[in-house]
Design an enzyme around this catalytic site. Structure first.
Site, mmCIF file in Angstrom:
data_model
loop_
_atom_site.group_PDB
_atom_site.id
_atom_site.type_symbol
_atom_site.label_atom_id
_atom_site.label_comp_id
_atom_site.label_asym_id
_atom_site.label_seq_id
_atom_site.Cartn_x
_atom_site.Cartn_y
_atom_site.Cartn_z
ATOM 1 N N ASP A 82 -12.919 -17.595 6.713
ATOM 2 C CA ASP A 82 -13.870 -17.316 7.782
ATOM 3 C C ASP A 82 -15.035 -16.500 7.197
ATOM 4 O O ASP A 82 -14.810 -15.514 6.479
ATOM 5 C CB ASP A 82 -13.121 -16.514 8.863
ATOM 6 C CG ASP A 82 -13.934 -16.304 10.120
ATOM 7 O OD1 ASP A 82 -14.804 -17.144 10.423
ATOM 8 O OD2 ASP A 82 -13.665 -15.298 10.827
ATOM 9 N N HIS A 83 -16.248 -16.884 7.505
ATOM 10 C CA HIS A 83 -17.438 -16.149 7.053
ATOM 11 C C HIS A 83 -17.477 -15.884 5.551
ATOM 12 O O HIS A 83 -17.841 -14.776 5.127
ATOM 13 C CB HIS A 83 -17.579 -14.802 7.795
ATOM 14 C CG HIS A 83 -17.920 -14.974 9.233
ATOM 15 N ND1 HIS A 83 -19.175 -15.366 9.655
ATOM 16 C CD2 HIS A 83 -17.166 -14.828 10.343
ATOM 17 C CE1 HIS A 83 -19.164 -15.458 10.981
ATOM 18 N NE2 HIS A 83 -17.967 -15.143 11.421
ATOM 19 N N GLY A 208 -17.094 -15.466 17.888
ATOM 20 C CA GLY A 208 -17.230 -14.305 18.780
ATOM 21 C C GLY A 208 -16.641 -14.538 20.152
ATOM 22 O O GLY A 208 -17.208 -14.114 21.161
ATOM 23 N N SER A 210 -13.589 -13.552 21.511
ATOM 24 C CA SER A 210 -12.838 -12.491 22.214
ATOM 25 C C SER A 210 -13.727 -11.917 23.300
ATOM 26 O O SER A 210 -14.879 -11.573 23.042
ATOM 27 C CB SER A 210 -12.475 -11.355 21.249
ATOM 28 O OG SER A 210 -11.589 -11.804 20.266
ATOM 29 N N THR A 232 -11.018 -10.294 17.376
ATOM 30 C CA THR A 232 -10.902 -8.923 17.894
ATOM 31 C C THR A 232 -9.721 -8.758 18.855
ATOM 32 O O THR A 232 -8.957 -7.788 18.753
ATOM 33 C CB THR A 232 -12.220 -8.535 18.612
ATOM 34 O OG1 THR A 232 -13.280 -8.666 17.669
ATOM 35 C CG2 THR A 232 -12.167 -7.120 19.131
HETATM 36 P P1 13P Z 1 -14.239 -12.158 17.849
HETATM 37 O O1 13P Z 1 -13.778 -11.045 16.987
HETATM 38 O O2 13P Z 1 -15.314 -11.736 18.767
HETATM 39 O O3 13P Z 1 -13.114 -12.833 18.553
HETATM 40 O O4 13P Z 1 -14.904 -13.256 16.902
HETATM 41 C C1 13P Z 1 -14.079 -14.003 16.070
HETATM 42 C C2 13P Z 1 -14.851 -14.839 15.135
HETATM 43 O O5 13P Z 1 -15.844 -15.437 15.474
HETATM 44 C C3 13P Z 1 -14.360 -14.956 13.762
HETATM 45 O O6 13P Z 1 -15.248 -15.635 12.957
#
Ligand code: 13P
Length: 283
Positions: A82-83, A208, A210, A232
């Site tokens: 991720d990222h 994003g 959560s 999160t």
């Molecule tokens: P949240 O932490 O807001 O759930 O985002 C997760 C995310 O996008 C991981 O790449």
């Protein structure tokens, strides 16, 4: 089952009008929780780790955990970076055996984002490992990844150019979500999502998530989101379980006792979100 890639999983989701949940894992118990939830609901599932997670314990530790979970499971499981924040980390993940890679050049210029993303695609595709990239800026802070204020929403015409120039397999879009805990209820630009969908044919990814109301997530899935990222809230669920046990029994010294409660709470949360993604029974 052996680990699978996101390639067919997301294409199937796109065709079937559902999404596959992608859950960030931080330890063995979270891996167990996510796979248990997926098995109970007969759903495919993606587990993923950020650069700060793999800095805490390297890629190989998380890979070994998720690979073990996949081998014991009878639902498809993906191990996703991720990222990924640079070419080198993406290559390390590829070598370790990750079956799906994100390169996030969204904080670079459009041209530099294309250049680093294309380099990762060129390196991953010969091994049949699919690549996710991001265009526009998902704001907020996740671990030590600071997305800043966000606000740089994905521009549909740029998305088309970006996808054509890079050859990526899935695209993370910025439509108003942010990483971390929201202060209010996030307002998503779902019309923009539909506009992106009209010009871009590959699966789209929501970051994003959560704290985003389930109804809004369902709407995004209707409009073309095929992968939904949650991080999160899993951390919050795990920590809540640990805190509950330690507060009730401060003399507890066996990590298995409090980690088990954290694991239960993460499983419960992941089951709820698999339902939201409508991937129940799709394994
Ligand atoms: P949240 O932490 O807001 O759930 O985002 C997760 C995310 O996008 C991981 O790449």
């Amino acid at each position: 089952m052996a680990l699978v890639t996101t390639k067919q999983l997301l294409l199937d989701a796109q065709k079937g009008g559902y999404a596959v949940g992608a859950f960030n894992v931080e330890n063995m118990e979270m891996v167990q929780a996510v796979v248990a939830a997926a098995e109970e609901l007969k759903s495919p599932v993606i587990m993923q780790t950020t650069p700060s997670t793999v800095k805490y314990a390297d890629l190989a530790y998380f890979y070994a955990n998720v690979k073990t979970a996949a081998q014991k499971a009878n639902v498809p499981v993906v191990m996703h970076l991720d990222h990924g924040n640079c070419f080198e980390l993406a290559m390390q993940a590829l070598r370790v055996g990750y079956t799906s890679i994100m390169i996030d050049g969204s904080h670079d210029s459009f041209e530099d984002n294309i250049a680093v993303t294309k380099a990762v695609v060129d390196a991953c595709h010969p091994s049949d490992v699919p690549v996710e990239a991001e265009l526009g800026k998902v704001g907020g802070k996740e671990d030590d990844l600071d997305g800043g204020e966000g606000g740089g929403y994905t521009v549909p015409s740029e998305a088309l150019e970006f996808v054509n120039a890079t050859g990526i397999d899935s695209l993370a879009v910025a439509i108003g979500t942010a990483h971390g805990v929201y202060k209010g209820v996030p307002k998503l630009d779902v019309n923009r999502l539909s506009e992106i969908r009209e010009v871009v044919s590959i699966p789209l990814v929501l970051h994003g998530t959560s704290g985003v109301p389930d109804e809004a997530v369902r709407e995004c899935i209707k409009r073309g989101i095929c992968k939904v990222n949650y991080a999160t809230d899993l951390r919050i669920a795990f920590t809540k379980g640990v805190q509950e046990v330690l507060q009730a029994n401060p003399e507890t010294i066996d990590p298995k006792k409090y980690n088990a409660r954290g694991r239960d709470y993460v499983k419960q949360y992941v089951m709820e979100k698999i339902e939201v993604c409508k991937s129940v029974g799709k394994a």
